[in-house]
Write an enzyme that holds these catalytic residues in place. Structure first.
Site, short mmCIF file in Angstrom:
data_model
loop_
_atom_site.label_atom_id
_atom_site.label_comp_id
_atom_site.label_asym_id
_atom_site.label_seq_id
_atom_site.Cartn_x
_atom_site.Cartn_y
_atom_site.Cartn_z
N HIS A 139 -6.92 -3.49 1.82
CA HIS A 139 -6.38 -2.24 2.39
C HIS A 139 -5.02 -1.94 1.77
O HIS A 139 -3.99 -2.47 2.19
CB HIS A 139 -6.24 -2.35 3.91
CG HIS A 139 -6.04 -1.03 4.59
ND1 HIS A 139 -7.02 -0.42 5.35
CD2 HIS A 139 -4.98 -0.19 4.63
CE1 HIS A 139 -6.56 0.72 5.84
NE2 HIS A 139 -5.32 0.88 5.41
N SER A 166 -3.08 -5.85 2.96
CA SER A 166 -1.62 -5.81 3.07
C SER A 166 -1.10 -4.53 3.70
O SER A 166 -0.02 -4.50 4.28
CB SER A 166 -0.99 -5.97 1.68
OG SER A 166 -1.29 -4.83 0.87
N ASN A 167 -1.86 -3.44 3.55
CA ASN A 167 -1.44 -2.10 3.95
C ASN A 167 -0.28 -1.59 3.10
O ASN A 167 0.46 -0.69 3.51
CB ASN A 167 -1.07 -2.03 5.43
CG ASN A 167 -1.12 -0.61 5.99
OD1 ASN A 167 -1.98 0.18 5.62
ND2 ASN A 167 -0.19 -0.27 6.86
N TRP A 168 -0.11 -2.16 1.91
CA TRP A 168 0.91 -1.67 0.98
C TRP A 168 0.69 -0.19 0.69
O TRP A 168 -0.46 0.25 0.64
CB TRP A 168 0.81 -2.48 -0.32
CG TRP A 168 1.86 -2.15 -1.33
CD1 TRP A 168 3.08 -2.73 -1.46
CD2 TRP A 168 1.77 -1.17 -2.38
NE1 TRP A 168 3.76 -2.16 -2.51
CE2 TRP A 168 2.98 -1.20 -3.09
CE3 TRP A 168 0.78 -0.26 -2.77
CZ2 TRP A 168 3.23 -0.37 -4.18
CZ3 TRP A 168 1.03 0.58 -3.84
CH2 TRP A 168 2.24 0.52 -4.54
#
Length: 274
Positions: free
Chosen positions: A17, A230-232
């Site tokens: 993600h 990570s949702n980076w």
């Protein structure tokens, strides 16, 4: 946290993600904020630091149904990347085929503020994408899961729940809503992303203990149904979380190297068709 830059990850480990934001692409009129410039090259550096090889790029709400940035990012990453697009319910079959060839494997249903999807479109879209092996990528307030469990359980497509269920007020492991998530996973067609604990945690960094206890239950009891992301680049998060620490958070939640390997490598390979 047990993870640092010296830890060797599986050669096929995946961040499931992230978002790519590039100033070269216009935001949709429906965008609710201006995201940071976070292009492919910037994530490559993060990916290298984390020791990961594969990535799943999720269409941000800011681009609406214009998936050009996503598709160009998929082309840049090549066969080591998959994508989750945002699409209208009446998307033509030819467009689905084109997106599949480009590496798209899911459709995003963002049901919180800023999202464009509607609940009454979910079954129709699932019926369209199920035969392709795609999934519905669903972000919702996990506290509503008991209400939508019958619908999600009957969908003719795979289902992926974002951010450890994203309970906007963290719940206990024996809460009705959390047990609904576990029942959905038990049906065999759903997965959950152990990701972005900072978005809902009230206890905060570094351990995000109130979310970690939920992630630990999911990882240890449903190890084949979990992936990690990570949702980076963490838009709107303040302070911006450390990606290495978020990967270490997964280690702490699993407390088992074999489970961590399944979550980082084996499960994404099955879900996204690497």
């Amino acid at each position: 946290m047990r993870h640092d830059a010296a830890t060797v990850r599986p050669s096929d480990a995946c961040d499931c993600h992230i978002h790519i934001y590039d100033d070269a692409y216009p935001l949709a009129p429906t965008a609710t904020f201006r995201p940071p410039h976070a292009p492919v090259d910037a994530y490559r550096r993060v990916q290298q630091t984390l020791g990961l090889a594969r990535v799943v790029i999720v269409q941000p709400t800011g681009y609406g149904v214009d998936n050009r940035c996503l598709l160009d990012a998929l082309a840049a990453f090549g066969q080591q990347a998959r994508g989750v697009a945002t699409l209208p319910a009446d998307v033509p079959d030819a467009e689905l085929a084109r997106l599949h060839a480009a590496g798209v494997r899911g459709v995003r249903f963002m049901m919180l503020a800023g999202g464009l999807a509607r609940w009454d479109e979910l079954e129709r879209v699932a019926a369209r994408i199920g035969p392709l092996g795609w999934h519905v990528d669903l972000q919702l307030d996990g506290r509503t899961l008991p209400d939508v469990l019958p619908l999600l359980s009957s969908l003719p497509a795979r289902v992926v729940i974002d951010h450890t269920g994203k309970f906007l007020t963290p719940v206990a492991p024996d809460a009705h809503a959390f047990l609904a998530l576990r029942r959905l996973l038990d049906r065999g067609h759903a997965w959950v992303k152990l990701s972005a604990p900072y978005e809902t945690s009230r206890s905060g960094a570094p351990g995000y203990d109130d979310v970690a206890r939920l992630a630990a239950v999911l990882a240890r009891n449903h190890p084949a149904r979990c992936v990690w992301g990570s949702n980076w680049p963490h838009p709107n998060a303040s302070p911006v979380p450390d990606d290495m620490a978020l990967l270490g958070w997964l280690d702490d939640c699993t407390a088992d190297d074999a489970i961590t390997r399944a979550i980082l490598a084996d499960n994404p390979a099955v879900l996204y068709g690497f």
